[in-house]
Design a protein around this motif. Structure first.
Motif, PDB file in Angstrom:
ATOM      1  N   ASP A 265     -10.984  33.742  46.121  1.00  0.00           N
ATOM      2  CA  ASP A 265     -10.601  32.443  45.566  1.00  0.00           C
ATOM      3  C   ASP A 265     -11.498  31.320  46.096  1.00  0.00           C
ATOM      4  O   ASP A 265     -11.780  30.345  45.401  1.00  0.00           O
ATOM      5  CB  ASP A 265      -9.127  32.123  45.889  1.00  0.00           C
ATOM      6  CG  ASP A 265      -8.154  33.052  45.147  1.00  0.00           C
ATOM      7  OD1 ASP A 265      -8.583  33.779  44.230  1.00  0.00           O
ATOM      8  OD2 ASP A 265      -6.958  33.049  45.512  1.00  0.00           O
TER       9      ASP A 265
ATOM     10  N   ARG B 189      -8.125  38.132  48.935  1.00  0.00           N
ATOM     11  CA  ARG B 189      -7.808  37.119  47.926  1.00  0.00           C
ATOM     12  C   ARG B 189      -8.337  35.750  48.358  1.00  0.00           C
ATOM     13  O   ARG B 189      -8.928  35.018  47.562  1.00  0.00           O
ATOM     14  CB  ARG B 189      -6.301  37.077  47.715  1.00  0.00           C
ATOM     15  CG  ARG B 189      -5.882  36.387  46.475  1.00  0.00           C
ATOM     16  CD  ARG B 189      -5.185  37.284  45.499  1.00  0.00           C
ATOM     17  NE  ARG B 189      -3.770  37.432  45.800  1.00  0.00           N
ATOM     18  CZ  ARG B 189      -2.845  36.511  45.482  1.00  0.00           C
ATOM     19  NH1 ARG B 189      -3.180  35.355  44.938  1.00  0.00           N
ATOM     20  NH2 ARG B 189      -1.588  36.755  45.732  1.00  0.00           N
TER      21      ARG B 189
ATOM     22  N   ARG C 245      -1.532  34.668  36.518  1.00  0.00           N
ATOM     23  CA  ARG C 245      -0.818  35.947  36.617  1.00  0.00           C
ATOM     24  C   ARG C 245      -0.505  36.479  35.217  1.00  0.00           C
ATOM     25  O   ARG C 245      -0.637  37.675  34.945  1.00  0.00           O
ATOM     26  CB  ARG C 245       0.478  35.770  37.424  1.00  0.00           C
ATOM     27  CG  ARG C 245       0.226  35.611  38.909  1.00  0.00           C
ATOM     28  CD  ARG C 245       1.464  35.165  39.686  1.00  0.00           C
ATOM     29  NE  ARG C 245       1.117  34.955  41.078  1.00  0.00           N
ATOM     30  CZ  ARG C 245       1.365  35.825  42.065  1.00  0.00           C
ATOM     31  NH1 ARG C 245       2.032  36.931  41.813  1.00  0.00           N
ATOM     32  NH2 ARG C 245       0.988  35.554  43.297  1.00  0.00           N
TER      33      ARG C 245
ATOM     34  N   ARG D 157     -10.581  29.805  32.979  1.00  0.00           N
ATOM     35  CA  ARG D 157     -10.076  28.563  33.579  1.00  0.00           C
ATOM     36  C   ARG D 157     -10.049  27.457  32.519  1.00  0.00           C
ATOM     37  O   ARG D 157      -9.128  26.651  32.463  1.00  0.00           O
ATOM     38  CB  ARG D 157     -10.929  28.152  34.782  1.00  0.00           C
ATOM     39  CG  ARG D 157     -11.097  29.257  35.834  1.00  0.00           C
ATOM     40  CD  ARG D 157     -11.624  28.715  37.142  1.00  0.00           C
ATOM     41  NE  ARG D 157     -10.609  27.873  37.787  1.00  0.00           N
ATOM     42  CZ  ARG D 157      -9.614  28.341  38.530  1.00  0.00           C
ATOM     43  NH1 ARG D 157      -9.491  29.623  38.765  1.00  0.00           N
ATOM     44  NH2 ARG D 157      -8.731  27.517  39.041  1.00  0.00           N
TER      45      ARG D 157
ATOM     46  N   ARG E 269      -4.710  26.027  43.172  1.00  0.00           N
ATOM     47  CA  ARG E 269      -5.875  26.091  44.063  1.00  0.00           C
ATOM     48  C   ARG E 269      -6.819  24.919  43.838  1.00  0.00           C
ATOM     49  O   ARG E 269      -7.533  24.512  44.751  1.00  0.00           O
ATOM     50  CB  ARG E 269      -6.681  27.384  43.811  1.00  0.00           C
ATOM     51  CG  ARG E 269      -5.930  28.692  43.997  1.00  0.00           C
ATOM     52  CD  ARG E 269      -5.637  28.940  45.448  1.00  0.00           C
ATOM     53  NE  ARG E 269      -5.023  30.248  45.663  1.00  0.00           N
ATOM     54  CZ  ARG E 269      -3.828  30.643  45.264  1.00  0.00           C
ATOM     55  NH1 ARG E 269      -3.044  29.804  44.592  1.00  0.00           N
ATOM     56  NH2 ARG E 269      -3.381  31.852  45.512  1.00  0.00           N
ATOM     57  N   ASP E 270      -6.831  24.419  42.573  1.00  0.00           N
ATOM     58  CA  ASP E 270      -7.832  23.423  42.168  1.00  0.00           C
ATOM     59  C   ASP E 270      -7.180  22.196  41.531  1.00  0.00           C
ATOM     60  O   ASP E 270      -7.809  21.490  40.775  1.00  0.00           O
ATOM     61  CB  ASP E 270      -8.793  24.058  41.150  1.00  0.00           C
ATOM     62  CG  ASP E 270      -8.065  24.482  39.867  1.00  0.00           C
ATOM     63  OD1 ASP E 270      -6.823  24.660  39.909  1.00  0.00           O
ATOM     64  OD2 ASP E 270      -8.724  24.614  38.819  1.00  0.00           O
TER      65      ASP E 270
ATOM     66  N   ARG F  98     -15.595  31.862  44.725  1.00  0.00           N
ATOM     67  CA  ARG F  98     -16.016  31.831  43.316  1.00  0.00           C
ATOM     68  C   ARG F  98     -16.715  30.495  43.012  1.00  0.00           C
ATOM     69  O   ARG F  98     -16.432  29.465  43.641  1.00  0.00           O
ATOM     70  CB  ARG F  98     -14.815  32.042  42.397  1.00  0.00           C
ATOM     71  CG  ARG F  98     -13.845  30.899  42.415  1.00  0.00           C
ATOM     72  CD  ARG F  98     -12.671  31.092  41.456  1.00  0.00           C
ATOM     73  NE  ARG F  98     -11.791  29.960  41.584  1.00  0.00           N
ATOM     74  CZ  ARG F  98     -10.469  30.026  41.776  1.00  0.00           C
ATOM     75  NH1 ARG F  98      -9.859  31.190  41.818  1.00  0.00           N
ATOM     76  NH2 ARG F  98      -9.759  28.918  41.896  1.00  0.00           N
TER      77      ARG F  98
HETATM   78  O1   DC Z   1      -0.659  30.890  43.609  1.00  0.00           O
HETATM   79  P1   DC Z   1      -0.682  32.350  43.180  1.00  0.00           P
HETATM   80  O2   DC Z   1      -0.695  33.307  44.319  1.00  0.00           O
HETATM   81  O3   DC Z   1       0.391  32.663  42.192  1.00  0.00           O
HETATM   82  O4   DC Z   1      -2.090  32.511  42.402  1.00  0.00           O
HETATM   83  C1   DC Z   1      -2.536  33.748  41.951  1.00  0.00           C
HETATM   84  C2   DC Z   1      -4.046  33.703  41.751  1.00  0.00           C
HETATM   85  O5   DC Z   1      -4.365  32.847  40.650  1.00  0.00           O
HETATM   86  C3   DC Z   1      -4.853  33.146  42.913  1.00  0.00           C
HETATM   87  O6   DC Z   1      -5.222  34.168  43.828  1.00  0.00           O
HETATM   88  C4   DC Z   1      -6.048  32.525  42.247  1.00  0.00           C
HETATM   89  C5   DC Z   1      -5.552  32.109  40.897  1.00  0.00           C
HETATM   90  N1   DC Z   1      -5.267  30.678  40.783  1.00  0.00           N
HETATM   91  C6   DC Z   1      -6.332  29.836  40.566  1.00  0.00           C
HETATM   92  O7   DC Z   1      -7.471  30.296  40.562  1.00  0.00           O
HETATM   93  N2   DC Z   1      -6.131  28.511  40.363  1.00  0.00           N
HETATM   94  C7   DC Z   1      -4.895  27.990  40.393  1.00  0.00           C
HETATM   95  N3   DC Z   1      -4.727  26.677  40.176  1.00  0.00           N
HETATM   96  C8   DC Z   1      -3.790  28.832  40.656  1.00  0.00           C
HETATM   97  C9   DC Z   1      -4.005  30.172  40.853  1.00  0.00           C
END
Ligand code: DC
Length: 217
Positions: A169, A165, A38, A93, A115-116, A172
């Motif tokens: 996510d 979203r 963000r 990343r 996410r990862d 990708r």
């Molecule tokens: O968890 P969040 O909604 O604050 O995350 C915002 C965006 O950031 C999410 O849509 C994808 C990315 N994100 C990511 O790719 N890998 C992460 N570890 C955390 C977030």
């Protein structure tokens, strides 16, 4: 490694709340990794860059202090959307890996949500939870959250955002959102926060018991 709890899952699944409650319960620092993406997304916008141009995002990332991120602006819909777009770029990343792994490596451990985390950042985390909920339940939560922030919010638009979203996510190529093979799945669609937290704590207790039986790493 200390006791690292990886909490992954889609937007508004409840993972952030679960992560902060687990941190409080086990006395572990909590990292909300979404905040890092963000912050980069907002910095790109502030600098007049293009969220879909990897070099613009890497440049914005290089000027940020990731240890000092706070403010309501990070929680807006625009920030979430920008984060998801910058998160597609592998080089973006890459700039965040060392910060997240350093956080994970400190004793006595950490709770990290994202996410990862269980798949890429800390694949050997002793406890992994993948938190999900239906898109409708998540859109309702986000809608209430945005109203609370004073943003005007349209439920249908938010549901469309959530779906878009999720698709971005998960589709990708770089570190897509998916459960680690050894993650415990926690569906919070029909759970309130107390019930979701109880379920998360049981998963963590199981992981602790397994670790005590075969202490490694
Ligand atoms: O968890 P969040 O909604 O604050 O995350 C915002 C965006 O950031 C999410 O849509 C994808 C990315 N994100 C990511 O790719 N890998 C992460 N570890 C955390 C977030």
């Amino acid at each position: 490694m200390g006791f690292v709890i990886a909490v992954d899952g889609p937007a508004a699944s409840g993972k952030g709340t679960i992560a902060s409650k687990l941190g409080a319960a086990y006395g572990l620092p909590v990292l909300d990794s979404g905040l890092l993406y963000r912050a980069i997304g907002l910095a790109v916008i502030d600098e007049g860059g293009d969220l879909d141009v990897e070099a613009d995002c890497v440049r914005a990332a290089s000027s940020l202090d990731f240890a000092n991120l706070n403010g309501e602006r990070f929680r807006t819909r625009a920030a979430g959307e920008a984060a998801s777009r910058v998160a597609v770029h592998p080089a973006v990343r890459e700039t965040l890996i060392a910060f997240q792994r350093d956080f994970a490596r400190r004793e006595p451990g950490a709770v990290i949500d994202g996410r990862d985390i269980g798949t890429v950042i800390v694949p050997d985390a002793p406890a992994k939870i993948y938190v999900t909920a239906s898109a409708e339940a998540r859109a309702t939560r986000r809608w209430l959250q945005l109203l609370g922030l004073g943003e005007s919010a349209d439920y249908e638009a938010i549901l469309a955002d959530v779906r878009k979203r999720d698709a971005r996510d998960a589709a990708r190529a770089a570190a897509p959102m998916r459960p680690a093979e050894d993650a415990a799945l926690l569906d919070t669609t029909d759970l309130d926060i107390d019930a979701a937290f109880d379920a998360a704590r049981r998963i963590v207790e199981d992981a602790r018991a397994r670790r005590e039986q075969s202490p490694k790493g």
